[in-house]
Design a protein around this motif. Structure first.
Motif, mmCIF file in Angstrom:
data_model
loop_
_atom_site.group_PDB
_atom_site.id
_atom_site.type_symbol
_atom_site.label_atom_id
_atom_site.label_comp_id
_atom_site.label_asym_id
_atom_site.label_seq_id
_atom_site.Cartn_x
_atom_site.Cartn_y
_atom_site.Cartn_z
ATOM 1 N N TYR A 1 0.847 -1.194 0.000
ATOM 2 C CA TYR A 1 0.000 0.000 0.000
ATOM 3 C C TYR A 1 0.880 1.240 0.000
ATOM 4 O O TYR A 1 1.873 1.301 0.721
ATOM 5 C CB TYR A 1 -0.911 0.016 1.238
ATOM 6 N N GLU B 1 -4.949 6.669 -2.012
ATOM 7 C CA GLU B 1 -4.468 5.346 -1.613
ATOM 8 C C GLU B 1 -4.365 4.430 -2.819
ATOM 9 O O GLU B 1 -5.302 4.321 -3.608
ATOM 10 C CB GLU B 1 -5.429 4.703 -0.612
ATOM 11 N N ALA C 1 -2.778 0.391 -4.113
ATOM 12 C CA ALA C 1 -2.351 -0.941 -3.675
ATOM 13 C C ALA C 1 -1.739 -1.660 -4.869
ATOM 14 O O ALA C 1 -2.169 -1.465 -6.015
ATOM 15 C CB ALA C 1 -3.534 -1.727 -3.132
#
Length: 192
Positions: free
Chosen positions: A138, A145, A147
């Motif tokens: 992450y 955000e 990932a």
């Protein structure tokens, strides 16, 4: 006293039978086509998933569902309408930026050609694996955000049984609704 105990035992047995019957009937219908009582194909199961009501919660689950769609495209038989449905499911997993460079009609046509090419070459996806939850990385990129999830594909090629393996790194980003969406992907060890 004995009548109370035997009555209690009979009641427990009756409850157990009712619960058991309910479980048996509900589980036997879960994978069946309601219209004709036959087992649903994997394509039908994927198309039946309502992503608006039960969107995958983690980046890993998004990639796992995406791989189920790929398995349908390259391993199963389907109609053109079902192919459109699979294409729509894939696009529902994509970030808006990825959708912008993969316009719906063009994306569908490319998908159709790629699936046909796989079939002509006799390729099938034998197995897929997705990174363990602990291996998902992450990061915050541009204030959002992101990932990074690796997925490996073990492919069977042709009737002679040649196998190959490729690994892709999927980059996912949270959207405004807090859903993880696929922003892009690249071959691990290949060019970005």
């Amino acid at each position: 006293m004995k009548k109370k105990i035997s009555g209690l035992i009979v009641a427990i047995i009756c409850i157990g039978l009712v619960v058991g019957a309910y479980y048996y009937l509900s589980s036997s219908r879960a994978g069946k086509n309601v219209e004709n009582g036959t087992e649903l194909t994997e394509v039908e199961k994927v198309l039946a998933k309502d992503l608006e009501k039960s969107y995958p919660m983690t980046p890993r689950e998004v990639v796992t569902f995406y791989n189920r769609i790929l398995g349908c495209l390259y391993n199963e038989e389907y109609t053109d309408d079902q192919l459109h449905g699979l294409s729509e499911k894939m696009r529902m997993l994509m970030d808006e930026e990825l959708k912008e460079v993969n316009m719906e009609d063009e994306f569908f046509e490319n998908l159709k050609k790629e699936a046909a090419s796989f079939t002509l070459q006799g390729k099938k996806i034998a197995t897929t694996t997705v990174s363990d939850s602990n291996d998902v990385q992450y990061k915050t990129v541009g204030g959002r955000e992101c990932a990074y999830v690796n997925a490996s594909y073990f492919m069977k090629e042709g009737d002679n049984g040649d196998f190959s393996r490729t690994t892709q790194c999927y980059v996912l980003r949270k959207d405004e609704a807090e859903n993880w969406k696929i922003l892009g992907f690249s071959l691990v060890g290949g060019e970005d």
